[in-house]
Design a protein around this motif. Structure first.
Motif, PDB file in Angstrom:
ATOM      1  N   GLU A 208      35.638 -97.987 -64.894  1.00 30.59           N
ATOM      2  CA  GLU A 208      35.256 -97.045 -65.949  1.00 30.59           C
ATOM      3  C   GLU A 208      34.262 -96.016 -65.402  1.00 30.59           C
ATOM      4  O   GLU A 208      33.370 -96.375 -64.625  1.00 30.59           O
ATOM      5  CB  GLU A 208      34.519 -97.802 -67.080  1.00 30.59           C
ATOM      6  CG  GLU A 208      35.264 -98.967 -67.668  1.00 30.59           C
ATOM      7  CD  GLU A 208      36.211 -98.519 -68.759  1.00 30.59           C
ATOM      8  OE1 GLU A 208      35.979 -97.431 -69.326  1.00 30.59           O
ATOM      9  OE2 GLU A 208      37.187 -99.251 -69.026  1.00 30.59           O
ATOM     10  N   PRO A 209      34.372 -94.748 -65.879  1.00 29.44           N
ATOM     11  CA  PRO A 209      33.484 -93.687 -65.384  1.00 29.44           C
ATOM     12  C   PRO A 209      32.001 -94.050 -65.475  1.00 29.44           C
ATOM     13  O   PRO A 209      31.237 -93.811 -64.536  1.00 29.44           O
ATOM     14  CB  PRO A 209      33.791 -92.486 -66.278  1.00 29.44           C
ATOM     15  CG  PRO A 209      35.091 -92.788 -66.942  1.00 29.44           C
ATOM     16  CD  PRO A 209      35.358 -94.259 -66.845  1.00 29.44           C
ATOM     17  N   ALA A 276      34.016 -90.018 -60.675  1.00 34.97           N
ATOM     18  CA  ALA A 276      34.490 -90.447 -61.994  1.00 34.97           C
ATOM     19  C   ALA A 276      35.729 -89.631 -62.376  1.00 34.97           C
ATOM     20  O   ALA A 276      36.721 -90.180 -62.866  1.00 34.97           O
ATOM     21  CB  ALA A 276      33.377 -90.287 -63.030  1.00 34.97           C
ATOM     22  N   GLY A 277      35.698 -88.337 -62.111  1.00 39.24           N
ATOM     23  CA  GLY A 277      36.847 -87.474 -62.408  1.00 39.24           C
ATOM     24  C   GLY A 277      38.031 -87.764 -61.497  1.00 39.24           C
ATOM     25  O   GLY A 277      39.180 -87.804 -61.936  1.00 39.24           O
ATOM     26  N   GLU A 280      39.737 -91.062 -62.549  1.00 42.88           N
ATOM     27  CA  GLU A 280      40.228 -91.152 -63.932  1.00 42.88           C
ATOM     28  C   GLU A 280      41.769 -91.247 -64.035  1.00 42.88           C
ATOM     29  O   GLU A 280      42.290 -92.106 -64.748  1.00 42.88           O
ATOM     30  CB  GLU A 280      39.665 -89.968 -64.736  1.00 42.88           C
ATOM     31  CG  GLU A 280      40.015 -89.950 -66.211  1.00 42.88           C
ATOM     32  CD  GLU A 280      39.522 -91.188 -66.970  1.00 42.88           C
ATOM     33  OE1 GLU A 280      38.599 -91.868 -66.460  1.00 42.88           O
ATOM     34  OE2 GLU A 280      40.062 -91.470 -68.046  1.00 42.88           O
ATOM     35  N   ARG A 283      43.066 -94.717 -63.335  1.00 47.73           N
ATOM     36  CA  ARG A 283      42.781 -95.680 -64.402  1.00 47.73           C
ATOM     37  C   ARG A 283      43.762 -95.493 -65.561  1.00 47.73           C
ATOM     38  O   ARG A 283      44.289 -96.455 -66.117  1.00 47.73           O
ATOM     39  CB  ARG A 283      41.343 -95.483 -64.900  1.00 47.73           C
ATOM     40  CG  ARG A 283      40.789 -96.674 -65.647  1.00 47.73           C
ATOM     41  CD  ARG A 283      39.299 -96.536 -65.804  1.00 47.73           C
ATOM     42  NE  ARG A 283      38.983 -95.371 -66.624  1.00 47.73           N
ATOM     43  CZ  ARG A 283      38.854 -95.408 -67.945  1.00 47.73           C
ATOM     44  NH1 ARG A 283      38.982 -96.546 -68.592  1.00 47.73           N
ATOM     45  NH2 ARG A 283      38.586 -94.308 -68.616  1.00 47.73           N
ATOM     46  N   ARG A 284      44.032 -94.223 -65.877  1.00 44.36           N
ATOM     47  CA  ARG A 284      44.956 -93.935 -66.973  1.00 44.36           C
ATOM     48  C   ARG A 284      46.354 -94.480 -66.665  1.00 44.36           C
ATOM     49  O   ARG A 284      46.990 -95.125 -67.474  1.00 44.36           O
ATOM     50  CB  ARG A 284      45.017 -92.435 -67.231  1.00 44.36           C
ATOM     51  CG  ARG A 284      44.824 -92.111 -68.688  1.00 44.36           C
ATOM     52  CD  ARG A 284      44.879 -90.623 -69.002  1.00 44.36           C
ATOM     53  NE  ARG A 284      43.897 -89.836 -68.283  1.00 44.36           N
ATOM     54  CZ  ARG A 284      44.196 -88.759 -67.542  1.00 44.36           C
ATOM     55  NH1 ARG A 284      45.444 -88.363 -67.407  1.00 44.36           N
ATOM     56  NH2 ARG A 284      43.237 -88.085 -66.946  1.00 44.36           N
TER      57      ARG A 284
END
Ligand code: TRP
Length: 326
Positions: A208-209, A276-277, A280, A283-284
């Motif tokens: 998670e970010p 984090a970007g 992402e 993770r999605r």
């Protein structure tokens, strides 16, 4: 060229796995004939829980796909679904000297780590790995440095086998990552990033970010203030620079210029945002795939069928050469 590699299903991938090994796999699938495997039979040579293993096998397949392996461009399958792996391992075992197996570093390390679990499978681990590689007439094996010794042993097995039974196998070569092996723990920058080490030092590929940001901000840095790449004097900052550079594609000297006269905290804040970007979409994709069990299993089934065709043809040749079939 044929490329083969595998990962043991022992838990989720981390940033070090990705920046080192997986990225190389994703690039190479565009150019070469690639076979990637979830090596579940290797995972059972060290202590494990059978329910957990089952979940880990599926999740590693999902992780492969989420990280960017493309089933249209490579063969993706689970080792235990192609029985030829164990069959060839038995045959190769009869031409592998016991002394070689006993001196393998991984065998010695794991025996020390789990003194109550020193099974024959652990000793024979490199033979199964040789079988994985040789079943597909592999040219190149992308792996971490710790596995290089096993590829060397595979090459010896090939030479001995071919000498005795005629030219059957190709001699594979190890393909080592250029920088990826050097992604270190954020908490203990003198150790490699690892999922079994200090959790604060390891960023999951699907984390998670918020948690990524916390870990980067808490990463161990070095005395002094300068953001300079110097792994021996500034291992913490150098590791963060390596991560930033690999993820963003910006050369390290460009990052040094960009953060010249800035504080560690500014640098970390920028890296944390960037990472984090960057992570992402992974993770999605993973979250989505976890709900599509039928789709993933279908990919694995097709992968296993394609692998089987190649594996059976190699086995035929091997058995004939060894005098097992007329
Ligand atoms: N032993 C490898 C590791 O621990 C995993 C593995 C099994 C593998 N079979 C392989 C890697 C064949 C490359 C090729 O990382």
């Amino acid at each position: 060229m044929r490329v083969f590699s595998g990962i043991r299903p022992t838990g989720s991938l981390h940033l070090g796995n990705y920046l080192g090994a997986m990225r190389q796999w994703i690039a190479i699938q565009e150019k070469e004939d690639c076979v990637f495997c979830v090596v579940d039979l290797h995972a059972i040579t060290t202590p494990y829980d059978q329910k957990q293993l089952k979940a880990n096998i599926f999740e590693l397949a999902v992780d492969y796909l989420a990280a960017g392996l493309n089933p249209e461009k490579c063969i993706l399958f689970i080792q235990s679904t192609v029985k030829e792996h164990t069959e060839l391992a038995w045959l190769l075992g009869t031409v592998t000297p016991l002394g070689e197996l006993k001196r393998m570093t991984q065998f010695k390390d794991k025996s020390k780590q789990h003194p109550e679990y020193v099974n024959a499978g652990l000793l024979n681990y490199p033979i199964l790995m040789a079988a994985d590689i040789l079943l597909y007439q592999t040219d190149l094996v992308p792996i971490g440095k710790d596995q290089q010794q096993h590829v060397e042993l595979t090459r010896e097995i090939v030479r001995d086998f071919n000498n005795r039974f005629g030219q059957v196998f190709k001699e594979p070569r190890a393909l080592l990552p250029q920088i990826g092996d050097k992604i270190m723990s954020l908490a203990e920058p003198e150790k490699k990033m690892s999922k079994t080490g200090n959790q604060k030092g390891c960023i999951g590929l699907f984390e998670e970010p918020e948690s990524i940001k916390l870990k980067i901000m808490a990463a161990v840095t070095d005395t002094g203030k300068e953001i300079r790449y110097n792994p021996s004097k500034k291992p913490g900052i150098s590791n963060l620079l390596t991560i930033y550079s690999l993820a963003s594609g910006k050369p390290i000297d460009q990052l040094e210029k960009e953060f010249d006269k800035k504080r560690y905290s500014d640098f970390k804040k920028s890296l944390a945002e960037y990472l984090a970007g960057y992570l992402e979409p992974f993770r999605r994709k993973r979250t989505e795939l976890l709900t599509r069990e039928v789709y993933v299993n279908d990919i694995l089934k097709r992968g296993s069928q394609k692998a089987l065709t190649v594996a059976q043809s190699t086995m035929q040749e091997v058995k004939t050469a060894m005098g097992l079939e007329i």
